[in-house]
Design an enzyme around this catalytic site. Structure first.
Site, PDB file in Angstrom:
ATOM      1  N   GLU A  35      40.400  41.784  37.119  1.00 10.45           N
ATOM      2  CA  GLU A  35      39.399  42.819  37.415  1.00 10.45           C
ATOM      3  C   GLU A  35      39.522  43.963  36.430  1.00 10.45           C
ATOM      4  O   GLU A  35      40.600  44.234  35.892  1.00 10.45           O
ATOM      5  CB  GLU A  35      39.572  43.321  38.853  1.00 10.45           C
ATOM      6  CG  GLU A  35      40.951  43.886  39.194  1.00 10.45           C
ATOM      7  CD  GLU A  35      41.071  45.378  38.929  1.00 10.45           C
ATOM      8  OE1 GLU A  35      40.064  46.011  38.569  1.00 10.45           O
ATOM      9  OE2 GLU A  35      42.191  45.900  39.069  1.00 10.45           O
ATOM     10  N   THR A  74      46.207  42.436  39.645  1.00  7.10           N
ATOM     11  CA  THR A  74      46.882  42.668  38.367  1.00  7.10           C
ATOM     12  C   THR A  74      48.345  42.283  38.503  1.00  7.10           C
ATOM     13  O   THR A  74      49.073  42.858  39.310  1.00  7.10           O
ATOM     14  CB  THR A  74      46.754  44.144  37.954  1.00  7.10           C
ATOM     15  OG1 THR A  74      45.354  44.481  37.899  1.00  7.10           O
ATOM     16  CG2 THR A  74      47.379  44.385  36.597  1.00  7.10           C
ATOM     17  N   LEU A  92      37.910  47.249  37.165  1.00  9.95           N
ATOM     18  CA  LEU A  92      37.172  48.277  37.883  1.00  9.95           C
ATOM     19  C   LEU A  92      37.631  49.679  37.507  1.00  9.95           C
ATOM     20  O   LEU A  92      38.822  49.937  37.357  1.00  9.95           O
ATOM     21  CB  LEU A  92      37.343  48.108  39.399  1.00  9.95           C
ATOM     22  CG  LEU A  92      36.979  46.754  40.009  1.00  9.95           C
ATOM     23  CD1 LEU A  92      37.002  46.866  41.521  1.00  9.95           C
ATOM     24  CD2 LEU A  92      35.633  46.287  39.521  1.00  9.95           C
ATOM     25  N   CYS A 127      46.659  52.516  39.303  1.00  7.04           N
ATOM     26  CA  CYS A 127      46.684  51.449  38.300  1.00  7.04           C
ATOM     27  C   CYS A 127      47.525  51.781  37.072  1.00  7.04           C
ATOM     28  O   CYS A 127      48.552  51.154  36.834  1.00  7.04           O
ATOM     29  CB  CYS A 127      45.258  51.100  37.871  1.00  7.04           C
ATOM     30  SG  CYS A 127      44.302  50.261  39.159  1.00  7.04           S
TER      31      CYS A 127
END
Length: 466
Positions: free
Chosen positions: A164, A134, A166, A276
């Protein structure tokens, strides 16, 4: 004249995955599960040895089995030798971390840049570099310049982006059966290669969106920013509910029936954390400011501030429950991970609150089914227990900060017998407040009407705890 071979008629591409952290280890194992020969690369020899032995260096349901199965089948290997991995591979996935820079909201791109340069320098034949990390928008363009400068003469290489999506706790499922695939900045050739790699999930219905490079870079951070905004919205409304005597959980249920809104991520409580959402919204805030997109900066700053304020709300409730001071009071904290089904404690609200209570003089004892070792490395001065019962024995206050099933299904009547104080703070609004209240507990939740413990005469009528 012989027609050129179609991509799917050519040998399957060999894959390298640079970085075997949470994203990389999962991606490498999943690509091997899809039938490709995969080599994972990491600079940490200990981590590589663990992976070679089929052990994941973190807790993720289903991942150890996936690694062991594919290592045993000979499709998956791991190494610290980047040059060796690049030489035997055709497609190179960049899965390294992009942590927040020290002293800044900006993302630290040194690992991504190093991976791109290292791949390019060691290419021995034409290849495709695929970014999955990211990154702030504009990173891909800079990486293309780095790669062009480093690649050996005569080698053809292309950089594209495949973000991604996830979810920790469901990462294996999300990789093998993604809810969408985004290909950014591809040519016809590189798009065909990616479609070959993801042939099985595409055949099973995963939609493909082909985008320009900047759009692909923005998808993941924008998704995380939206989810963070939704969480902070319901937590802001929880404050209104506290002031008005309303029930935020029932309110969220009512809002969730509106298909335009939906019920997911409308759970008021301690707020978001992990590796994240916090760093991604801050990196987007920083990059938006660089681009002059100031409306996004203001919105994301409010989202971040609301989220951080929820941690103070739990501390305030603890002070209220214990008469204004936590000094020398024993507090049993249930939960250390930022959410259940992971041992990730990065920017964990649960550990942040536990540490804040400890600094105020409380005797804090933490229990988490999976995150004890990761939590203890980060906060070694806190007390830790091997079971929920050990954490709560003699506790003046119980605080639930991660919604593990073990906590939400616990029998409050049995726990009442081992604590010293029958007050519980439900930091995730995950307990059956009425059941806990009937069992003799005073329940403090986030944005809900307080559940007060029964009077002594009412308690006497309860079935005695055995």
């Amino acid at each position: 004249m012989t027609a050129p071979k179609k991509i799917k008629d050519q040998p399957a591409p060999r894959i390298s995955v640079i970085g075997t952290g949470y994203l990389g280890a999962t991606h490498a194992a999943a690509m091997a599960e899809l039938g490709f020969d995969v080599v994972g690369v990491d600079t940490d020899p200990h981590k590589v040895e663990e992976l070679k032995e089929g052990r994941a260096p973190f807790f993720e349901p289903g991942l150890p089995e996936l690694i062991r199965r594919n290592v045993a089948a000979g499709r998956l290997s791991f190494t610290t030798d980047l040059a060796e991995a690049v030489a035997v591979s055709d497609v190179h996935f960049i899965c390294v971390g992009t942590p927040q820079q020290s002293g800044s909201f900006a993302a630290n791109l040194s690992y991504v840049e190093g991976a791109a340069r290292g791949i390019a320098e060691n290419l021995t034949h034409d290849g495709l570099i695929v970014g999955k990390s990211t990154v702030p928008v504009g990173t891909g363009a800079r990486l293309r310049a780095i790669i062009a400068d480093a690649v050996p003469s005569g080698i053809d290489v292309e950089l594209v982006w495949n973000p991604e999506f996830l979810r920790e706790g469901k990462a294996v499922e999300d990789t093998l059966s993604p809810d969408r695939l985004v290909f950014g900045g591809t040519s016809a050739k590189s798009e065909a290669t990616l479609r070959r790699i993801y042939e099985k999930p595409i055949a099973e219905g995963s939609p493909v969106l082909v985008a320009d490079l900047p759009t692909a870079e923005l998808v993941k951070v924008s998704a995380n920013a939206f989810l963070a905004t939704k969480i902070s919205f319901i937590n802001a409304i929880a404050e209104v509910c506290d002031a008005a005597g309303a029930d935020v959980s029932l309110l969220a249920d009512a809002l969730g029936h509106d298909k335009r809104i939906g019920r997911q991520f409308l759970n008021a409580g301690l707020g978001f954390g992990g590796g994240c959402l916090p760093k991604d919204i801050r990196a987007l805030m920083y990059r938006s400011n660089e681009l002059g997109a100031h409306a996004a900066v203001g919105l994301l700053q409010q989202v971040d501030e609301i989220n951080m304020g929820r941690r103070q709300r739990v501390i305030d409730l603890a002070l209220k429950a214990l008469g204004g001071s936590v000094l020398n009071r024993r507090i049993g904290v249930l939960g250390a991970a930022f959410k259940p089904h992971t041992d990730d404690v990065r920017d964990s609200p649960a550990l942040n609150v536990a540490a804040a209570l400890h600094l105020r003089g409380a005797q804090v004892v933490v229990y988490d089914p999976q995150a004890r070792s990761t939590a203890q490395r980060l906060y070694p001065t806190l007390g830790y227990a091997d079971s929920m019962e050990e954490a709560l024995t003699g506790a003046d206050l119980t605080v639930v900060l991660t919604e593990w099933d073990e906590f939400t299904t616990a029998d409050p009547a049995e726990l009442r017998a081992i604590v010293s104080g029958r007050s519980v703070i439900d930091g995730r609004n995950c307990l059956d407040a009425s059941a806990w209240s009937r069992a003799g507990w005073s329940v403090y939740a986030m944005g809900t009407v307080p559940e007060v413990a029964p009077l002594a005469d009412d308690l006497a009528a309860l079935t005695p705890v055995r």
